[in-house]
Design a protein around this motif. Structure first.
Motif, mmCIF file in Angstrom:
data_model
loop_
_atom_site.group_PDB
_atom_site.id
_atom_site.type_symbol
_atom_site.label_atom_id
_atom_site.label_comp_id
_atom_site.label_asym_id
_atom_site.label_seq_id
_atom_site.Cartn_x
_atom_site.Cartn_y
_atom_site.Cartn_z
ATOM 1 N N ALA A 62 33.504 13.962 79.635
ATOM 2 C CA ALA A 62 34.763 13.914 78.898
ATOM 3 C C ALA A 62 34.723 12.852 77.810
ATOM 4 C CB ALA A 62 35.917 13.653 79.861
ATOM 5 N N LEU A 63 34.153 11.697 78.117
ATOM 6 C CA LEU A 63 34.050 10.636 77.117
ATOM 7 C C LEU A 63 33.215 11.077 75.917
ATOM 8 C CD1 LEU A 63 33.521 7.472 79.365
ATOM 9 C CD2 LEU A 63 35.527 7.993 77.965
ATOM 10 N N ALA A 64 32.110 11.726 76.186
ATOM 11 C CA ALA A 64 31.251 12.200 75.096
ATOM 12 C C ALA A 64 31.982 13.230 74.247
ATOM 13 C CB ALA A 64 29.969 12.786 75.662
ATOM 14 N N ASP A 65 32.718 14.116 74.891
ATOM 15 C CA ASP A 65 33.475 15.144 74.173
ATOM 16 C C ASP A 65 34.533 14.511 73.276
ATOM 17 O OD1 ASP A 65 34.100 17.805 73.516
ATOM 18 O OD2 ASP A 65 35.675 17.874 75.027
ATOM 19 N N VAL A 66 35.297 13.583 73.839
ATOM 20 C CA VAL A 66 36.344 12.911 73.062
ATOM 21 C C VAL A 66 35.740 12.161 71.883
ATOM 22 C CG1 VAL A 66 38.070 11.065 73.110
ATOM 23 C CG2 VAL A 66 37.961 12.730 74.979
ATOM 24 N N TYR A 67 34.637 11.464 72.128
ATOM 25 C CA TYR A 67 34.007 10.708 71.044
ATOM 26 C C TYR A 67 33.564 11.644 69.924
ATOM 27 C CZ TYR A 67 31.244 7.205 68.630
ATOM 28 O OH TYR A 67 30.755 6.337 67.669
ATOM 29 N N ASP A 68 32.938 12.747 70.272
ATOM 30 C CA ASP A 68 32.466 13.693 69.253
ATOM 31 C C ASP A 68 33.630 14.266 68.451
ATOM 32 O OD1 ASP A 68 29.854 13.296 70.008
ATOM 33 O OD2 ASP A 68 29.743 15.096 71.269
ATOM 34 N N VAL A 69 34.693 14.652 69.128
ATOM 35 C CA VAL A 69 35.855 15.228 68.435
ATOM 36 C C VAL A 69 36.530 14.180 67.546
ATOM 37 C CG1 VAL A 69 38.166 16.207 68.771
ATOM 38 C CG2 VAL A 69 36.241 17.021 70.155
ATOM 39 N N SER A 70 36.603 12.959 68.037
ATOM 40 C CA SER A 70 37.236 11.903 67.232
ATOM 41 C C SER A 70 36.434 11.626 65.965
ATOM 42 C CB SER A 70 37.388 10.617 68.051
ATOM 43 O OG SER A 70 36.128 9.990 68.287
ATOM 44 N N GLN A 71 35.110 11.695 66.061
ATOM 45 C CA GLN A 71 34.275 11.488 64.881
ATOM 46 C C GLN A 71 34.399 12.658 63.904
ATOM 47 O OE1 GLN A 71 32.244 8.529 64.286
ATOM 48 N NE2 GLN A 71 33.781 7.993 65.826
ATOM 49 N N LYS A 72 34.477 13.856 64.429
ATOM 50 C CA LYS A 72 34.608 15.045 63.593
ATOM 51 C C LYS A 72 35.867 14.997 62.748
ATOM 52 C CE LYS A 72 34.929 20.104 63.951
ATOM 53 N NZ LYS A 72 34.833 21.256 64.891
ATOM 54 N N TYR A 73 36.988 14.536 63.346
ATOM 55 C CA TYR A 73 38.269 14.536 62.650
ATOM 56 C C TYR A 73 38.680 13.148 62.159
ATOM 57 C CZ TYR A 73 38.755 19.287 64.410
ATOM 58 O OH TYR A 73 38.567 20.619 64.672
ATOM 59 N N ASN A 74 37.778 12.172 62.302
ATOM 60 C CA ASN A 74 38.026 10.806 61.846
ATOM 61 C C ASN A 74 39.300 10.224 62.467
ATOM 62 O OD1 ASN A 74 37.401 8.473 60.394
ATOM 63 N ND2 ASN A 74 38.675 9.083 58.641
ATOM 64 N N LEU A 75 39.402 10.348 63.776
ATOM 65 C CA LEU A 75 40.571 9.876 64.511
ATOM 66 C C LEU A 75 40.221 8.636 65.338
ATOM 67 C CD1 LEU A 75 41.808 13.328 65.806
ATOM 68 C CD2 LEU A 75 42.851 11.971 63.988
ATOM 69 N N ALA A 76 41.174 7.739 65.447
ATOM 70 C CA ALA A 76 40.993 6.545 66.277
ATOM 71 C C ALA A 76 41.261 6.884 67.740
ATOM 72 C CB ALA A 76 41.949 5.452 65.821
ATOM 73 N N VAL A 77 40.461 6.297 68.615
ATOM 74 C CA VAL A 77 40.671 6.463 70.054
ATOM 75 C C VAL A 77 40.605 5.096 70.728
ATOM 76 C CG1 VAL A 77 39.967 7.685 72.142
ATOM 77 C CG2 VAL A 77 39.449 8.680 69.911
ATOM 78 N N ASN A 78 41.521 4.863 71.645
ATOM 79 C CA ASN A 78 41.470 3.695 72.517
ATOM 80 C C ASN A 78 41.230 4.190 73.940
ATOM 81 O OD1 ASN A 78 42.118 1.951 70.400
ATOM 82 N ND2 ASN A 78 44.299 2.203 70.741
ATOM 83 N N ASP A 105 29.451 3.147 69.016
ATOM 84 C CA ASP A 105 28.731 4.409 69.109
ATOM 85 C C ASP A 105 28.938 4.995 70.496
ATOM 86 O OD1 ASP A 105 26.770 3.247 70.934
ATOM 87 O OD2 ASP A 105 25.909 2.290 69.158
ATOM 88 N N GLN A 106 28.550 6.248 70.646
ATOM 89 C CA GLN A 106 28.766 6.949 71.905
ATOM 90 C C GLN A 106 27.978 6.321 73.044
ATOM 91 O OE1 GLN A 106 27.381 11.159 73.425
ATOM 92 N NE2 GLN A 106 28.998 11.419 71.901
ATOM 93 N N ALA A 107 26.774 5.852 72.772
ATOM 94 C CA ALA A 107 25.944 5.267 73.824
ATOM 95 C C ALA A 107 26.629 4.058 74.462
ATOM 96 C CB ALA A 107 24.582 4.869 73.252
ATOM 97 N N PHE A 108 27.231 3.200 73.627
ATOM 98 C CA PHE A 108 27.935 2.036 74.158
ATOM 99 C C PHE A 108 29.093 2.484 75.047
ATOM 100 C CE2 PHE A 108 31.430 -0.971 74.029
ATOM 101 C CZ PHE A 108 30.809 -2.173 74.347
ATOM 102 N N LEU A 109 29.833 3.475 74.594
ATOM 103 C CA LEU A 109 30.975 3.966 75.353
ATOM 104 C C LEU A 109 30.541 4.499 76.714
ATOM 105 C CD1 LEU A 109 34.052 4.484 75.127
ATOM 106 C CD2 LEU A 109 33.490 6.767 74.288
ATOM 107 N N LEU A 110 29.485 5.270 76.740
ATOM 108 C CA LEU A 110 29.045 5.875 77.987
ATOM 109 C C LEU A 110 28.511 4.845 78.980
ATOM 110 C CD1 LEU A 110 27.337 9.170 76.749
ATOM 111 C CD2 LEU A 110 29.687 8.791 77.530
ATOM 112 N N GLN A 111 28.067 3.709 78.484
ATOM 113 C CA GLN A 111 27.636 2.627 79.381
ATOM 114 C C GLN A 111 28.792 2.126 80.248
ATOM 115 O OE1 GLN A 111 25.880 -0.471 77.010
ATOM 116 N NE2 GLN A 111 24.197 0.838 76.301
ATOM 117 N N HIS A 112 30.026 2.377 79.793
ATOM 118 C CA HIS A 112 31.211 1.879 80.503
ATOM 119 C C HIS A 112 32.011 3.013 81.148
ATOM 120 C CE1 HIS A 112 30.563 -2.157 78.876
ATOM 121 N NE2 HIS A 112 30.198 -1.536 77.775
ATOM 122 N N ALA A 113 31.344 4.148 81.358
ATOM 123 C CA ALA A 113 32.024 5.315 81.926
ATOM 124 C C ALA A 113 32.567 5.053 83.328
ATOM 125 C CB ALA A 113 31.085 6.513 81.933
ATOM 126 N N THR A 114 31.923 4.175 84.077
ATOM 127 C CA THR A 114 32.386 3.900 85.443
ATOM 128 C C THR A 114 33.637 3.036 85.481
ATOM 129 O OG1 THR A 114 30.911 1.981 85.604
ATOM 130 C CG2 THR A 114 30.074 4.108 86.394
#
Length: 283
Positions: A97-113, A151-160
């Protein structure tokens, strides 16, 4: 049963679930003295238990809870983090889910917290829109640390760690609608909204209602003994778990249609007024 060291009730209790923004709090941060006194008076009974049920992460919801007292229990992160009579449950968004959200946010240039128990991961500068209007980030709480997810890699490191998130597009509802559809079609998480300019990102199969029902089961109580107060679309699921569902006077029209009752606005102590009337307290 034990709850944070306190023996839970043996008789069937009333459970009261309160959204924060637009419901319990005024200006996203302040609980009025009248509302606080009402809750404290009802807590002196042995059959009423209060819960905050918020989209906020735990530490930011606690800023409001602590204005009342720590006997008010917590459902936070739109149901991803909650306390039952016996334990604490913490659901996670997960890597897919995190990877999906990150990809979609980059595609549409949207901020995510993205929110963990006491951390915020953000993809862009934290916008004033969030600071002022949704209070997902509240100044003055130095227990919460924030980190840029570059980047997505940093985000996924904190998936837990990550329970939930919010995608933001102030003034760009059309772009947000495209992102919403794409995320919904992918089906990797639950989507809700606390306002027209955001998408709330929640673990699959989780919402405020799943937490409310888990709490009901842990206290062996039912919908007839459950009160839910809310104003936004992310409150509607938990309203359906309660026979006493109450829309604030400032609630969205769709929320008022779903709720069984309507009370005054949050700025006019609508929550406290309804509680005093329902439990036959002096007004």
């Amino acid at each position: 049963m034990k709850m944070n060291g306190v023996t839970a009730l043996r008789t069937k209790p009333y459970l009261v679930f309160m959204d924060i923004d637009g419901t319990l709090a005024v200006g996203h941060q302040r609980v009025s003295q009248y509302t606080r006194a009402t809750i404290e008076a009802l807590q002196r009974r042995d059959d009423i238990i209060f819960y905050i049920a918020s989209g906020r992460m735990y530490e930011f919801a606690a800023l409001v809870r602590n204005q009342i007292n720590q006997q008010v229990h917590m459902i936070t992160s739109n149901g991803a983090y909650y306390e039952t009579a016996e334990r604490t449950v913490s659901e996670k968004l997960g890597e897919a889910a995190l990877a999906d959200v990150y990809d979609v946010s980059q595609k549409y240039n949207l901020a995510v917290n993205f929110f963990a128990h006491d951390k915020v991961y953000y993809t862009k500068r934290v916008p004033n829109f969030v600071l002022k209007n949704f209070a997902n980030i509240v100044a003055g709480n130095n227990r919460v640390k924030s980190y840029k997810a570059g980047d997505q890699a940093f985000l996924l490191q904190h998936a837990t760690e990550i329970n939930n998130g919010i995608m933001i597009a102030p003034g760009h509802g059309d772009i947000l609608a495209h992102a919403h559809k794409e995320l919904a079609d992918d089906g990797l998480l639950e989507l809700s909204s606390s306002g027209k300019d955001n998408i709330e990102l929640i673990p699959k199969g989780v919402d405020k209602a799943t937490a409310v029902r888990a709490v009901q089961a842990s206290f062996d109580t039912d919908a007839a003994h459950t009160l839910v107060f809310g104003d936004g679309m992310n409150d509607t699921s938990m309203m359906q778990a309660a026979d006493i569902s109450v829309a604030m006077g400032n609630a969205l029209p769709q929320v008022k249609q779903i709720a069984h009752y309507e009370t005054d606005t949050n700025t006019n102590d609508g929550l406290a007024k309804f509680l005093r009337s329902y439990f036959k307290m002096a007004m």
